[in-house]
Design an enzyme around this catalytic site. Structure first.
Site, PDB file in Angstrom:
ATOM      1  N   LYS A  85      -7.707  -6.463   6.019  1.00 57.23           N
ATOM      2  CA  LYS A  85      -6.932  -7.447   6.792  1.00 57.23           C
ATOM      3  C   LYS A  85      -7.670  -7.861   8.070  1.00 57.23           C
ATOM      4  O   LYS A  85      -7.708  -9.041   8.409  1.00 57.23           O
ATOM      5  CB  LYS A  85      -5.531  -6.902   7.110  1.00 57.23           C
ATOM      6  CG  LYS A  85      -4.616  -6.830   5.905  1.00 57.23           C
ATOM      7  CD  LYS A  85      -4.435  -8.201   5.261  1.00 57.23           C
ATOM      8  CE  LYS A  85      -3.508  -8.199   4.076  1.00 57.23           C
ATOM      9  NZ  LYS A  85      -3.528  -9.472   3.317  1.00 57.23           N
ATOM     10  N   TYR A  93      -6.743  -1.148   3.269  1.00 52.17           N
ATOM     11  CA  TYR A  93      -5.963  -2.386   3.404  1.00 52.17           C
ATOM     12  C   TYR A  93      -6.152  -2.965   4.811  1.00 52.17           C
ATOM     13  O   TYR A  93      -6.380  -4.168   4.975  1.00 52.17           O
ATOM     14  CB  TYR A  93      -4.495  -2.047   3.149  1.00 52.17           C
ATOM     15  CG  TYR A  93      -3.513  -3.191   3.210  1.00 52.17           C
ATOM     16  CD1 TYR A  93      -3.530  -4.201   2.261  1.00 52.17           C
ATOM     17  CD2 TYR A  93      -2.521  -3.216   4.190  1.00 52.17           C
ATOM     18  CE1 TYR A  93      -2.585  -5.225   2.299  1.00 52.17           C
ATOM     19  CE2 TYR A  93      -1.569  -4.226   4.221  1.00 52.17           C
ATOM     20  CZ  TYR A  93      -1.618  -5.227   3.266  1.00 52.17           C
ATOM     21  OH  TYR A  93      -0.676  -6.230   3.303  1.00 52.17           O
TER      22      TYR A  93
HETATM   23  C1  AKB Z   1       2.529  -3.054   2.875  1.00 52.00           C
HETATM   24  O1  AKB Z   1       3.391  -2.204   3.126  1.00 52.00           O
HETATM   25  O2  AKB Z   1       1.407  -2.786   2.430  1.00 52.00           O
HETATM   26  C2  AKB Z   1       2.868  -4.504   3.164  1.00 52.00           C
HETATM   27  C3  AKB Z   1       2.418  -4.882   4.546  1.00 52.00           C
HETATM   28  C4  AKB Z   1       3.211  -4.476   5.717  1.00 52.00           C
HETATM   29  O3  AKB Z   1       1.419  -5.517   4.686  1.00 52.00           O
HETATM   30  N1  AKB Z   1       4.256  -4.743   2.994  1.00 52.00           N
END
Ligand code: AKB
Length: 313
Positions: free
Chosen positions: A145, A141
């Site tokens: 990002k 993730y």
């Molecule tokens: C997550 O926990 O993945 C999201 C974020 C902080 O991007 N809420």
């Protein structure tokens, strides 16, 4: 923003942002899209189309047909799900983003997509995390990002697309549950407080993360998109946070209203490791200085509102 296309409109942010944008800019001027179609105000109270964001042609056609001048791209897998399905996360998060940026480039649209505190990693300074600092995330993730921030900057510098973004903390809300995030505990705890007066946290005691209440997040998106571009030194993406909290802080805030509320722990090693790789408290001063970011809700005010709204629900 006059005619807006939203992706991921049935998600946690999308469902509330669609309603807010429709109230500000007019229902017909907000075209909501999502991969699913549910019995929601998002589908019934204005234009809605089913859209899988990896389908570039369909995204472009919907945007062109509706003459949109703004794209708000929200569809993405969150951190914990992305860690379980990294290849799917790469394909969906990056594939969807590049399709949305290409549509914005071809149709000359303003563009917003959220980044996250997940863009930071274990080598980032943990406290007062600066706007510009080390970004070496260790989650899929986070990789998505950071890549998304860089790609959005590239589309601005290379093609002049008016790209803007926010590094969101955990967002707390009562309308639509988040799914697959690391910060989701901070929403679940309120639901469980109302249902059972108790919560078992999968995030450990003393684990601090940034959070914000949904009304502040929605206002921040609108304020950033309406901000004078000549004042923006940064674009993708601004640190924004309203509070830095650990599970026991939320429990203490709930006990002001429900003194017998019980919190215990059953820590999930995957989500705990993600949380520990993120900052404890980010510094939002660039957002304050460049476009006047402010959050109205602190933990106490948010808790009172969450408990009241969830009780009514
Ligand atoms: C997550 O926990 O993945 C999201 C974020 C902080 O991007 N809420």
């Amino acid at each position: 923003m006059k005619k807006i296309l939203l992706t991921g409109a049935l998600g946690q942010i999308g469902s509330e942002l669609t309603a807010k944008l429709r109230s500000v800019y007019g229902s017909d001027n907000v075209i909501a899209t999502d991969i699913r179609e549910t019995d929601s105000h998002v589908v019934h109270n204005g234009p809605f189309e089913k859209l899988d964001v990896t389908d570039a042609e369909k995204m472009f056609d919907i945007a062109k047909k509706n003459n949109v001048d703004t794209i708000i791209h929200l569809a993405a897998l969150l951190s914990a799900t992305a860690e379980k399905k990294p290849l799917l996360a790469w394909n969906l998060n990056m594939g969807g983003l590049v399709n949305a940026l290409e549509t914005a480039r071809e149709l000359d649209c303003q563009f917003f997509t959220p980044s996250s505190i997940g863009a930071f990693g274990p080598t980032t300074p943990k406290d007062k995390t600066p706007q510009d600092t080390i970004m070496r995330p260790t989650t899929m993730y986070g990789v998505n990002k950071v890549s998304g921030e860089l790609l959005s900057d590239y589309y601005f510098q290379k093609f002049g697309v008016d790209t803007r973004g926010l590094r969101f903390p955990g967002l707390i809300s009562y309308e639509t549950l988040p799914g697959g995030g690391t910060t989701d505990y901070a929403v679940e705890i309120y639901y469980e407080a109302i249902k059972n007066n108790a919560y078992t946290s999968y995030i450990g005691e003393g684990t601090y993360m940034d959070m914000m209440y949904m009304p502040d997040a929605l206002q921040a998106i609108i304020d950033l998109m309406e901000a004078d571009p000549s004042k923006l030194e940064h674009r993708n993406s601004f640190n924004v946070s309203a509070m830095s909290i650990a599970p026991e802080d939320v429990a203490a805030a709930i006990r002001v209203h429900q003194p017998d509320f019980k919190l215990d722990y059953d820590v999930d090693p995957v989500r705990q490791a993600i949380a520990e790789s993120w900052p404890d408290a980010i510094d939002s001063s660039a957002a304050k200085a460049e476009w006047g970011f402010k959050a109205d809700y602190d933990l106490a005010k948010m808790t009172a509102d969450m408990l009241e709204k969830l009780k009514a629900k």
